[in-house]
Enzyme design. Structure first.
Site, PDB file in Angstrom:
ATOM      1  N   CYS A 166      -1.591   9.276   2.901  1.00 25.51           N
ATOM      2  CA  CYS A 166      -1.474   8.768   1.624  1.00 25.51           C
ATOM      3  C   CYS A 166      -2.476   9.141   0.532  1.00 25.51           C
ATOM      4  O   CYS A 166      -2.083   9.263  -0.681  1.00 25.51           O
ATOM      5  CB  CYS A 166      -1.173   7.091   1.554  1.00 25.51           C
ATOM      6  SG  CYS A 166      -2.798   6.523   2.423  1.00 25.51           S
TER       7      CYS A 166
ATOM      8  N   GLU B 161       0.760  -1.351  -0.088  1.00 29.82           N
ATOM      9  CA  GLU B 161      -0.024   0.013   0.045  1.00 29.82           C
ATOM     10  C   GLU B 161       1.049   1.163   0.094  1.00 29.82           C
ATOM     11  O   GLU B 161       1.292   1.433   1.042  1.00 29.82           O
ATOM     12  CB  GLU B 161      -1.051  -0.057   1.220  1.00 29.82           C
ATOM     13  CG  GLU B 161      -1.980  -1.393   1.337  1.00 29.82           C
ATOM     14  CD  GLU B 161      -2.281  -1.840   2.522  1.00 29.82           C
ATOM     15  OE1 GLU B 161      -2.834  -1.359   3.227  1.00 29.82           O
ATOM     16  OE2 GLU B 161      -1.409  -2.913   2.979  1.00 29.82           O
TER      17      GLU B 161
HETATM   18  P1  NAD Z   1       8.921   4.211   3.674  1.00 23.84           P
HETATM   19  O1  NAD Z   1       8.923   3.449   2.475  1.00 23.84           O
HETATM   20  O2  NAD Z   1      10.495   5.090   3.941  1.00 23.84           O
HETATM   21  O3  NAD Z   1       9.114   3.233   5.101  1.00 23.84           O
HETATM   22  C1  NAD Z   1       7.912   2.285   5.582  1.00 23.84           C
HETATM   23  C2  NAD Z   1       8.464   1.381   6.329  1.00 23.84           C
HETATM   24  O4  NAD Z   1       9.072   0.630   5.507  1.00 23.84           O
HETATM   25  C3  NAD Z   1       9.105   1.752   7.804  1.00 23.84           C
HETATM   26  O5  NAD Z   1       8.768   1.164   8.627  1.00 23.84           O
HETATM   27  C4  NAD Z   1      10.585   1.665   7.188  1.00 23.84           C
HETATM   28  O6  NAD Z   1      11.430   1.401   8.024  1.00 23.84           O
HETATM   29  C5  NAD Z   1      10.270   0.322   6.168  1.00 23.84           C
HETATM   30  N1  NAD Z   1      11.513  -0.134   5.368  1.00 23.84           N
HETATM   31  C6  NAD Z   1      12.469   0.847   5.090  1.00 23.84           C
HETATM   32  N2  NAD Z   1      13.332   0.210   4.015  1.00 23.84           N
HETATM   33  C7  NAD Z   1      12.701  -1.258   3.930  1.00 23.84           C
HETATM   34  C8  NAD Z   1      13.159  -2.104   3.256  1.00 23.84           C
HETATM   35  N3  NAD Z   1      14.367  -2.278   2.385  1.00 23.84           N
HETATM   36  N4  NAD Z   1      12.168  -3.345   3.473  1.00 23.84           N
HETATM   37  C9  NAD Z   1      11.273  -3.323   4.068  1.00 23.84           C
HETATM   38  N5  NAD Z   1      10.872  -2.457   4.950  1.00 23.84           N
HETATM   39  C10 NAD Z   1      11.593  -1.074   4.875  1.00 23.84           C
HETATM   40  O7  NAD Z   1       7.722   5.132   3.851  1.00 23.84           O
HETATM   41  P2  NAD Z   1       7.420   6.399   4.926  1.00 23.84           P
HETATM   42  O8  NAD Z   1       8.273   7.423   4.707  1.00 23.84           O
HETATM   43  O9  NAD Z   1       7.649   5.728   6.319  1.00 23.84           O
HETATM   44  O10 NAD Z   1       5.798   6.744   4.900  1.00 23.84           O
HETATM   45  C11 NAD Z   1       5.515   7.673   3.571  1.00 23.84           C
HETATM   46  C12 NAD Z   1       5.098   6.893   2.289  1.00 23.84           C
HETATM   47  O11 NAD Z   1       3.938   5.852   2.934  1.00 23.84           O
HETATM   48  C13 NAD Z   1       4.327   7.944   1.593  1.00 23.84           C
HETATM   49  O12 NAD Z   1       4.743   7.641   0.329  1.00 23.84           O
HETATM   50  C14 NAD Z   1       2.893   7.587   1.829  1.00 23.84           C
HETATM   51  O13 NAD Z   1       2.084   7.931   0.547  1.00 23.84           O
HETATM   52  C15 NAD Z   1       3.065   6.047   1.922  1.00 23.84           C
HETATM   53  N6  NAD Z   1       1.747   5.626   2.692  1.00 23.84           N
HETATM   54  C16 NAD Z   1       0.646   4.982   1.858  1.00 23.84           C
HETATM   55  C17 NAD Z   1      -0.373   4.442   2.555  1.00 23.84           C
HETATM   56  C18 NAD Z   1      -1.454   3.553   1.744  1.00 23.84           C
HETATM   57  O14 NAD Z   1      -2.186   3.025   2.394  1.00 23.84           O
HETATM   58  N7  NAD Z   1      -1.176   3.534   0.584  1.00 23.84           N
HETATM   59  C19 NAD Z   1      -0.543   4.988   3.837  1.00 23.84           C
HETATM   60  C20 NAD Z   1       0.293   5.749   4.496  1.00 23.84           C
HETATM   61  C21 NAD Z   1       1.300   6.002   3.796  1.00 23.84           C
END
Ligand code: NAD
Length: 468
Positions: free
Chosen positions: A275, A241
């Protein structure tokens, strides 16, 4: 809050090392979280696997445990809300709403049951579709709404008979760790483990790990692609997501005076860190000035401040890199000849504060229009024809949400149906609910966890076919 512990196998895990968590309103340390070791992750996965047979065998026991979990969240609402404000930055009232949503997800899941489906029942055969739990689910959350997003994964995954190892973002681990502690007495050991790590390495280790059969990930497109790639190693199922760049289209009959406030909050709630926030607004050319005026008036009246300050509606951005990102996009738009009719810069105070910003004159092709800002800056773009607006709205890799605004709701719904996105709203935006499936298209991801569809994502189909 330095004494928060990870929950592994229903118990507090030893704290081997910690990392700092910053208060976004000051960028000072507000707590510390344990840094999970490789051995501790293995232990969490083993405990989760060991818990599957018993947890998956009794739907009614699961339902009552989930109901109790919802009550536990409600009872701890004040405590959790304050921790959430300290690490995430959102206003206290919004933190309470997030907690109510998290408890609601648990309550909703308590009423879910996997029902067998008779596919064929005739003289030739009886064919019945059953849905079975997958086993262990690795759940990975972002920092914008850690508790509601985590519970949106955990609740249906558990209801379907799976067990979960949950990892919050390093920016906001504290409230989720606390929630894990609270649920130790409510859920059997191993059913929900909560682990935290200082960077993405822990998430990467979870997606590669041999135990989970599914990764439910919410976060950025960039990381989502890494997750999908890594999970392909042993063909784990993946729900990703991801980010959005939701367009909103105001039709000719949409009255800016009446709608600006609602449109504004569709874009700026949680400081734009949603998001499915409105991330670009298309308005008719001959109403452009009216829309800009109306939005500027709302933006300039919004009380911005630390989440615990009385009356605040918008907090800081959650973290310094995100504030830098928003600043870069706004500066770039201004460099391309756009103007900030409201805001346009950081606030002159400690922390990651950015003034609510309305950008005029940034066309498609400028980064703040084309990319996800995930912050309090909204480009407003005029259109000459509705077809051109729909084309521009769809000319993107993103496909999370979209909305159309107008006084003739039926007409607006016809336009909304032309948007290429998972949810298309009419006269509102970003309304999400436990019973309504929520899933992206294109690079905004696939798989979701809401509604019955989302519940079924956490299961594998098994057909029992009996020849007659
Ligand atoms: P991010 O991708 O930087 O991090 C998300 C999570 O992934 C964190 O827990 C992080 O530690 C972990 N992570 C980092 N590297 C990883 C890897 N290599 N493998 C697995 N996990 C890893 O995202 P963010 O900055 O925390 O969140 C913001 C983004 O999330 C925005 O783009 C937003 O639109 C999106 N978002 C989407 C939804 C949805 O439901 N579609 C909801 C909320 C936020």
């Amino acid at each position: 809050m330095s004494d928060l512990t990870m929950t592994i196998g229903g118990e507090a895990a030893a704290v081997e090392a910690v990392f700092d968590v910053l208060d976004p309103a000051t960028n000072e340390v507000c707590g510390q979280a344990p840094d999970c070791t490789a051995e501790q992750l293995d232990a969490a996965m083993s405990a989760a696997a060991a818990a599957v047979p018993s947890w998956s065998s009794d739907a009614e026991a699961r339902a009552s445990a989930l109901r109790r979990a919802g009550e536990a969240v409600e009872e701890a609402e004040e405590d959790l809300a304050r921790i959430l404000v300290s690490e995430q930055g959102k206003p206290l009232a919004d933190a309470h709403l997030e907690l109510k949503g998290a408890a609601g997800r648990l309550r909703f899941a308590a009423d879910l049951r996997l029902q067998p489906e008779v596919l064929q029942d005739d003289e030739q055969a009886l064919a019945v579709l059953h849905r079975r739990p997958l086993g262990v689910i690795a759940a990975i959350s972002p920092w914008n709404a850690p508790l509601i997003i985590s519970m949106a994964k955990v609740a249906p995954a558990l209801a379907a008979g799976n067990t979960v190892v949950l990892k919050p973002s390093p920016y906001t681990p504290l409230s989720t760790l606390r929630l894990g502690e609270l649920l130790r007495d409510v859920l059997p050991p191993g059913v929900l483990s909560v682990v935290s790590g200082r960077d993405g390495a822990l998430g990467a280790a979870m997606t590669k790990h041999s135990v989970p059969r599914m990764v439910d990930f919410t976060g950025s497109i960039r990381t989502g692609k890494l997750v999908a790639e890594s999970a392909a190693g042993d063909l784990k199922r993946v729900a990703v997501e991801l980010g959005g760049n939701d367009p909103a289209i105001a039709l000719q009959d949409a009255d800016p005076g009446e709608l600006a406030e609602r449109v504004f909050w569709g874009a700026f709630a949680n400081c734009g860190q949603v998001c499915v926030a409105i991330k670009r607004l298309y308005v008719p050319q001959d109403r452009y000035a009216d829309w800009l005026d109306a939005l500027r008036a709302v933006a300039e009246a919004v009380p911005v401040g630390a989440g615990m300050e009385e009356g605040v509606r918008l907090g800081p951005l959650n973290n310094a890199p995100q504030a830098d990102h928003v600043e870069r996009l706004v500066d770039d738009a201004l460099d391309h000849g756009a103007t900030a009719v409201a805001g346009g810069a950081r606030l002159d105070r400690p922390g990651n504060f950015f003034a609510p910003t309305i950008i005029a004159g940034a066309a498609d092709g400028v980064a703040i229009v084309d990319d996800e800002q995930f912050g309090p800056a909204l480009p407003v773009i005029p259109y000459d024809s509705l077809d051109a607006a729909v084309r521009a709205a769809n000319a993107t890799h993103y496909g999370l949400g979209g909305s159309v605004w107008g006084s003739d709701a039926e007409n607006a719904a016809e336009v909304a149906a032309r948007l290429e996105c998972g949810t298309s709203w009419v006269n509102t935006h970003k309304v999400l609910a436990a019973h309504i499936p929520f899933v992206g298209t294109k690079w905004s991801g696939y798989g979701g966890n809401s509604g019955i569809d989302g519940f079924h994502e956490f299961t594998a189909s098994q057909v029992l076919y009996t020849q007659r």
